[in-house]
Motif scaffolding. Sequence first.
Motif, mmCIF file in Angstrom:
data_model
loop_
_atom_site.group_PDB
_atom_site.id
_atom_site.type_symbol
_atom_site.label_atom_id
_atom_site.label_comp_id
_atom_site.label_asym_id
_atom_site.label_seq_id
_atom_site.Cartn_x
_atom_site.Cartn_y
_atom_site.Cartn_z
ATOM 1 N N LEU A 248 0.826 -1.201 0.000
ATOM 2 C CA LEU A 248 0.000 0.000 0.000
ATOM 3 C C LEU A 248 0.866 1.259 0.000
ATOM 4 O O LEU A 248 0.579 2.218 -0.703
ATOM 5 C CB LEU A 248 -0.923 -0.001 1.213
ATOM 6 N N LEU A 249 1.932 1.231 0.789
ATOM 7 C CA LEU A 249 2.852 2.371 0.800
ATOM 8 C C LEU A 249 3.477 2.570 -0.573
ATOM 9 O O LEU A 249 3.621 3.707 -1.046
ATOM 10 C CB LEU A 249 3.940 2.144 1.852
ATOM 11 N N LEU A 316 -7.651 7.230 0.380
ATOM 12 C CA LEU A 316 -8.429 6.797 1.540
ATOM 13 C C LEU A 316 -9.131 5.476 1.271
ATOM 14 O O LEU A 316 -9.167 4.587 2.136
ATOM 15 C CB LEU A 316 -9.452 7.875 1.902
ATOM 16 N N LEU A 317 -9.671 5.312 0.075
ATOM 17 C CA LEU A 317 -10.322 4.053 -0.289
ATOM 18 C C LEU A 317 -9.331 2.899 -0.278
ATOM 19 O O LEU A 317 -9.647 1.794 0.199
ATOM 20 C CB LEU A 317 -10.978 4.195 -1.666
ATOM 21 N N LEU A 318 -8.126 3.147 -0.789
ATOM 22 C CA LEU A 318 -7.095 2.103 -0.753
ATOM 23 C C LEU A 318 -6.750 1.703 0.674
ATOM 24 O O LEU A 318 -6.557 0.524 0.971
ATOM 25 C CB LEU A 318 -5.841 2.592 -1.480
ATOM 26 N N VAL A 320 -8.768 1.860 3.289
ATOM 27 C CA VAL A 320 -9.898 1.102 3.831
ATOM 28 C C VAL A 320 -9.871 -0.334 3.323
ATOM 29 O O VAL A 320 -10.071 -1.291 4.087
ATOM 30 C CB VAL A 320 -11.220 1.790 3.468
ATOM 31 N N ILE A 321 -9.631 -0.510 2.021
ATOM 32 C CA ILE A 321 -9.571 -1.855 1.450
ATOM 33 C C ILE A 321 -8.422 -2.651 2.071
ATOM 34 O O ILE A 321 -8.575 -3.828 2.439
ATOM 35 C CB ILE A 321 -9.419 -1.773 -0.082
ATOM 36 N N ALA A 322 -7.260 -2.012 2.200
ATOM 37 C CA ALA A 322 -6.110 -2.707 2.790
ATOM 38 C C ALA A 322 -6.381 -3.088 4.235
ATOM 39 O O ALA A 322 -6.019 -4.184 4.681
ATOM 40 C CB ALA A 322 -4.869 -1.823 2.701
ATOM 41 N N LEU A 323 -7.039 -2.216 4.988
ATOM 42 C CA LEU A 323 -7.367 -2.526 6.373
ATOM 43 C C LEU A 323 -8.320 -3.703 6.457
ATOM 44 O O LEU A 323 -8.174 -4.574 7.334
ATOM 45 C CB LEU A 323 -7.989 -1.292 7.034
ATOM 46 N N HIS A 324 -9.274 -3.763 5.545
ATOM 47 C CA HIS A 324 -10.210 -4.894 5.514
ATOM 48 C C HIS A 324 -9.484 -6.194 5.190
ATOM 49 O O HIS A 324 -9.727 -7.226 5.835
ATOM 50 C CB HIS A 324 -11.299 -4.627 4.481
ATOM 51 N N VAL A 325 -8.578 -6.157 4.217
ATOM 52 C CA VAL A 325 -7.824 -7.349 3.846
ATOM 53 C C VAL A 325 -6.940 -7.808 5.004
ATOM 54 O O VAL A 325 -6.871 -9.001 5.330
ATOM 55 C CB VAL A 325 -6.983 -7.083 2.587
ATOM 56 N N VAL A 326 -6.276 -6.861 5.642
ATOM 57 C CA VAL A 326 -5.395 -7.206 6.767
ATOM 58 C C VAL A 326 -6.193 -7.832 7.898
ATOM 59 O O VAL A 326 -5.793 -8.859 8.464
ATOM 60 C CB VAL A 326 -4.656 -5.941 7.259
ATOM 61 N N ARG A 327 -7.346 -7.251 8.227
ATOM 62 C CA ARG A 327 -8.164 -7.784 9.317
ATOM 63 C C ARG A 327 -8.698 -9.178 8.963
ATOM 64 O O ARG A 327 -8.723 -10.076 9.822
ATOM 65 C CB ARG A 327 -9.325 -6.832 9.597
ATOM 66 N N LYS A 328 -9.080 -9.374 7.729
ATOM 67 C CA LYS A 328 -9.619 -10.667 7.316
ATOM 68 C C LYS A 328 -8.577 -11.772 7.435
ATOM 69 O O LYS A 328 -8.816 -12.814 8.050
ATOM 70 C CB LYS A 328 -10.115 -10.577 5.867
ATOM 71 N N TYR A 329 -7.379 -11.551 6.894
ATOM 72 C CA TYR A 329 -6.344 -12.571 6.943
ATOM 73 C C TYR A 329 -5.783 -12.738 8.346
ATOM 74 O O TYR A 329 -5.362 -13.824 8.731
ATOM 75 C CB TYR A 329 -5.224 -12.229 5.963
#
Length: 334
Positions: A248-249, A316-318, A320-329
Amino acid sequence: MTILSILFMLFIVAPICMLIALSLAKRNRVLRNQVEKVIKTFLLSCACLAIFTTIGIVLSVLFESIRFFQVVPISDFLLGLQWSPQMAIREDQVGSSGAFGAVPLFAGTFLITIIAMLVAVPFGLMSAIYLSEYATHKIRTFAKPTLEILAGIPTVVYGFFAALTVAPLIRDNLEAFGLEVSSESALAAGIVMGVMILPFVSSLSDDVINAVPQSLRDGSYALGATSAETVRRVVFPAALPGIVGSILLAVSRAIGETMIVVMAAGLSANLTANPFESVTTVTVQIVTLLVGDQEFDSPKTLAAFALGLTLFAVTLLLNVIALHVVRKYKEQYE
């Protein structure tokens, strides 16, 4: 020492010393609490300053964008297919009505970012896995600092390298196969940008992989897994949240790059998916719109704030998506 002296020390001197010690301790405790309050207040002030600064930046961009959308409809801006902001730059000049369709800018930004990530992510992850899991200490000590030097090279140097070396090399080699390649292409800019952001993926991913407990590797080896299986099924899932963060960075760095695009991809707002053609990006147009002698209230200048707001929303959308992916895995791994 006589018994009288011992009694004197025990009943007179000892209580006095104890009272002095308690007084000093109480004073130190009060001073320590006061210092702690001052430090806490200072840290809170720093946090509030950072938050208010962020809010101020967002609001300033938002208000100017609203002024732009009062002149140019937001639907024309987000869905328009032509970008030609040729407005009058002063009141005594006459300019065309201009076209503020930002789709070509979004397409160019997306195209160059995709090419850059196709270069940076595979090579960055593979180099991180090699350095953390396979390389000897001697090789790692030399290779990692050498790789991180790429992050310290100024972007203008990468731009010169892309314009003078990579772009002509791509054009000459592909024209030999009958392909028509522009002198300034998205492919040249994307490749060099991928090399520039490669240390972000490699170094951060290497640190995250090294942070995985050795006990997980030992347990995998004890069950008969090979090194490759351990990396794929144990180490990589454990390090995935940090790896997603590093990617993401790198994406944010690629979206915000300007100099390489200006020197290697050009300024033409072409709506194309052909990596051999010249394109431009959102950040390049922001710089172009805000440079020169022009009225600050003109739609041409205000368009830069609209582009900045759109770029902020995408970033910001990126996140949010990355946070969702990180939390899921992370939940699956735990």
